[in-house]
Design a protein around this motif. Structure first.
Motif, PDB file in Angstrom:
ATOM      1  N   UNK A  37     -10.301 -16.341 -16.055  1.00  0.00           N
ATOM      2  CA  UNK A  37      -8.983 -16.247 -16.681  1.00  0.00           C
ATOM      3  C   UNK A  37      -7.963 -15.709 -15.682  1.00  0.00           C
ATOM      4  N   UNK A  38      -6.761 -16.254 -15.762  1.00  0.00           N
ATOM      5  CA  UNK A  38      -5.669 -15.763 -14.926  1.00  0.00           C
ATOM      6  C   UNK A  38      -5.203 -14.422 -15.475  1.00  0.00           C
ATOM      7  N   UNK A  39      -4.849 -13.499 -14.591  1.00  0.00           N
ATOM      8  CA  UNK A  39      -4.476 -12.170 -15.054  1.00  0.00           C
ATOM      9  C   UNK A  39      -3.475 -11.512 -14.116  1.00  0.00           C
ATOM     10  N   UNK A  40      -2.834 -10.466 -14.644  1.00  0.00           N
ATOM     11  CA  UNK A  40      -2.060  -9.548 -13.816  1.00  0.00           C
ATOM     12  C   UNK A  40      -2.946  -8.332 -13.618  1.00  0.00           C
ATOM     13  N   UNK A  41      -3.057  -7.855 -12.382  1.00  0.00           N
ATOM     14  CA  UNK A  41      -3.931  -6.707 -12.131  1.00  0.00           C
ATOM     15  C   UNK A  41      -3.218  -5.676 -11.263  1.00  0.00           C
ATOM     16  N   UNK A  42      -3.526  -4.414 -11.525  1.00  0.00           N
ATOM     17  CA  UNK A  42      -2.875  -3.303 -10.857  1.00  0.00           C
ATOM     18  C   UNK A  42      -3.709  -2.847  -9.669  1.00  0.00           C
ATOM     19  N   UNK A  43      -3.148  -2.943  -8.473  1.00  0.00           N
ATOM     20  CA  UNK A  43      -3.875  -2.576  -7.255  1.00  0.00           C
ATOM     21  C   UNK A  43      -3.029  -1.618  -6.424  1.00  0.00           C
ATOM     22  N   UNK A  44      -3.694  -0.893  -5.527  1.00  0.00           N
ATOM     23  CA  UNK A  44      -3.006   0.070  -4.674  1.00  0.00           C
ATOM     24  C   UNK A  44      -3.244  -0.272  -3.210  1.00  0.00           C
ATOM     25  N   UNK A  45      -2.159  -0.275  -2.435  1.00  0.00           N
ATOM     26  CA  UNK A  45      -2.261  -0.532  -1.015  1.00  0.00           C
ATOM     27  C   UNK A  45      -2.857   0.693  -0.321  1.00  0.00           C
ATOM     28  N   UNK A  46      -3.909   0.491   0.467  1.00  0.00           N
ATOM     29  CA  UNK A  46      -4.592   1.604   1.119  1.00  0.00           C
ATOM     30  C   UNK A  46      -3.702   2.340   2.119  1.00  0.00           C
ATOM     31  N   UNK A  47      -2.812   1.610   2.793  1.00  0.00           N
ATOM     32  CA  UNK A  47      -1.992   2.213   3.838  1.00  0.00           C
ATOM     33  C   UNK A  47      -0.778   2.942   3.262  1.00  0.00           C
ATOM     34  N   UNK A  48      -0.063   2.266   2.363  1.00  0.00           N
ATOM     35  CA  UNK A  48       1.177   2.838   1.842  1.00  0.00           C
ATOM     36  C   UNK A  48       0.968   3.636   0.558  1.00  0.00           C
ATOM     37  N   UNK A  49      -0.184   3.423  -0.101  1.00  0.00           N
ATOM     38  CA  UNK A  49      -0.496   4.063  -1.382  1.00  0.00           C
ATOM     39  C   UNK A  49       0.450   3.603  -2.491  1.00  0.00           C
ATOM     40  N   UNK A  50       1.172   2.511  -2.255  1.00  0.00           N
ATOM     41  CA  UNK A  50       2.047   1.959  -3.281  1.00  0.00           C
ATOM     42  C   UNK A  50       1.232   1.096  -4.247  1.00  0.00           C
ATOM     43  N   UNK A  51       1.604   1.152  -5.509  1.00  0.00           N
ATOM     44  CA  UNK A  51       0.903   0.393  -6.542  1.00  0.00           C
ATOM     45  C   UNK A  51       1.706  -0.836  -6.925  1.00  0.00           C
ATOM     46  N   UNK A  52       1.027  -1.972  -7.054  1.00  0.00           N
ATOM     47  CA  UNK A  52       1.671  -3.223  -7.448  1.00  0.00           C
ATOM     48  C   UNK A  52       0.847  -3.931  -8.506  1.00  0.00           C
ATOM     49  N   UNK A  53       1.534  -4.686  -9.328  1.00  0.00           N
ATOM     50  CA  UNK A  53       0.860  -5.622 -10.240  1.00  0.00           C
ATOM     51  C   UNK A  53       0.903  -6.992  -9.568  1.00  0.00           C
ATOM     52  N   UNK A  54      -0.266  -7.582  -9.372  1.00  0.00           N
ATOM     53  CA  UNK A  54      -0.347  -8.871  -8.684  1.00  0.00           C
ATOM     54  C   UNK A  54      -1.054  -9.897  -9.567  1.00  0.00           C
ATOM     55  N   UNK A  55      -0.938 -11.145  -9.195  1.00  0.00           N
ATOM     56  CA  UNK A  55      -1.581 -12.224  -9.928  1.00  0.00           C
ATOM     57  C   UNK A  55      -2.992 -12.457  -9.386  1.00  0.00           C
ATOM     58  N   UNK A  56      -3.940 -12.645 -10.282  1.00  0.00           N
ATOM     59  CA  UNK A  56      -5.314 -12.889  -9.855  1.00  0.00           C
ATOM     60  C   UNK A  56      -6.099 -13.679 -10.886  1.00  0.00           C
ATOM     61  N   UNK A 133      -8.656  -1.396 -17.947  1.00  0.00           N
ATOM     62  CA  UNK A 133      -7.303  -0.901 -18.210  1.00  0.00           C
ATOM     63  C   UNK A 133      -6.311  -1.223 -17.102  1.00  0.00           C
ATOM     64  N   UNK A 134      -6.777  -1.824 -15.997  1.00  0.00           N
ATOM     65  CA  UNK A 134      -5.870  -2.250 -14.930  1.00  0.00           C
ATOM     66  C   UNK A 134      -5.719  -3.770 -14.884  1.00  0.00           C
ATOM     67  N   UNK A 135      -6.086  -4.414 -15.977  1.00  0.00           N
ATOM     68  CA  UNK A 135      -6.009  -5.875 -16.044  1.00  0.00           C
ATOM     69  C   UNK A 135      -5.286  -6.288 -17.321  1.00  0.00           C
ATOM     70  N   UNK A 136      -4.374  -7.250 -17.204  1.00  0.00           N
ATOM     71  CA  UNK A 136      -3.690  -7.835 -18.354  1.00  0.00           C
ATOM     72  C   UNK A 136      -3.849  -9.354 -18.266  1.00  0.00           C
ATOM     73  N   UNK A 137      -4.387  -9.949 -19.299  1.00  0.00           N
ATOM     74  CA  UNK A 137      -4.583 -11.396 -19.294  1.00  0.00           C
ATOM     75  C   UNK A 137      -3.244 -12.123 -19.334  1.00  0.00           C
ATOM     76  N   UNK A 198       4.765 -17.426 -19.558  1.00  0.00           N
ATOM     77  CA  UNK A 198       3.457 -16.760 -19.565  1.00  0.00           C
ATOM     78  C   UNK A 198       3.337 -15.696 -18.475  1.00  0.00           C
ATOM     79  N   UNK A 199       4.245 -15.744 -17.489  1.00  0.00           N
ATOM     80  CA  UNK A 199       4.242 -14.740 -16.425  1.00  0.00           C
ATOM     81  C   UNK A 199       5.290 -13.652 -16.649  1.00  0.00           C
ATOM     82  N   UNK A 200       5.776 -13.541 -17.869  1.00  0.00           N
ATOM     83  CA  UNK A 200       6.762 -12.521 -18.209  1.00  0.00           C
ATOM     84  C   UNK A 200       6.132 -11.533 -19.186  1.00  0.00           C
ATOM     85  N   UNK A 201       5.969 -10.282 -18.763  1.00  0.00           N
ATOM     86  CA  UNK A 201       5.387  -9.230 -19.583  1.00  0.00           C
ATOM     87  C   UNK A 201       6.463  -8.214 -19.943  1.00  0.00           C
TER      88      UNK A 201
END
Length: 207
Positions: A37-56, A133-137, A198-201
């Motif tokens: 399933x396609x999803x939005x997922x919350x990940x953190x960049x190891x270098x900057x420690x910034x959090x983003x929601x990306x498509x996966x 809890x870090x995944x949204x379908x 469908x890509x608008x939350x």
């Protein structure tokens, strides 16, 4: 006779408890989010420690860790390594729309983390192990009939990128399946972009 009846009663009770326990364990082993399933997922960049929601895309479920393995959509498309400069995080700070990249926004490293999650890469394919809890379908087009009023604050997939950014709904376009959005860019000058519904939350859904 009384002892035999008492023993039979306890054996019956124990058998019922055992069957119930096995049933619960089997249910826990089944992933509650559908695979592929396609999803939005919350990940953190190891270098900057910034959090983003990306498509996966949800690829598998690990019962031992109770985490899902998600394939980064940017890497799945065969894009090169994400840029390390001129990229803005989904929190809204940074270089604006001209800094957005199809690769994956501010994710600069080849591995990523989201909380206790880990990431790895194989032949330009980046995976993240994430808790539920870090995944949204991402809903199918058939399930995107909810109407968002003009002025509603949302998190949406910026066109030609795989990152979700803050935006404001300005109207509908293309029937029920498109929105006109104004993204939070310092240099947008009120520009409105068309995004698949469908890509608008809602903002709170990707908090």
């Amino acid at each position: 006779m009384h002892n035999v009846f008492f023993l039979f009663f306890w054996l019956l009770l124990f058998s019922g408890w055992l069957l119930c326990t096995c049933s619960v364990e089997q249910q826990e082993q089944k992933p509650s989010l559908p695979l592929n399933s396609e999803c939005a997922c919350k990940v953190k960049d190891e270098k900057t420690q910034e959090t983003n929601w990306i498509l996966g895309t949800i690829m598998s479920y690990h019962n031992d860790s109770k985490k899902y393995e998600v394939l980064d959509a940017a890497e799945a498309d065969g894009e090169d390594e994400a840029p390390t400069t001129n990229a803005r995080s989904s929190s809204g700070a940074g270089s604006g729309k001209n800094g957005k990249s199809k690769s994956s926004g501010s994710r600069a490293s080849g591995t990523g983390q989201a909380g206790s999650s880990t990431g790895g890469s194989t032949a330009q394919q980046r995976y993240f192990k994430l808790p539920k809890n870090r995944i949204r379908l991402v809903p199918t087009k058939e399930n995107t009939h909810r109407a968002l009023a003009s002025g509603t604050r949302v998190m949406a997939l910026y066109p030609d990128t795989t990152v979700f950014y803050p935006a404001t709904v300005r109207g509908r376009a293309g029937g029920d399946h498109q929105y006109m959005l104004e993204f939070d860019d310092e240099d947008s000058d009120g520009e409105e972009l068309e995004v698949d519904a469908k890509y608008v939350f809602l903002w709170k859904e990707l908090s």
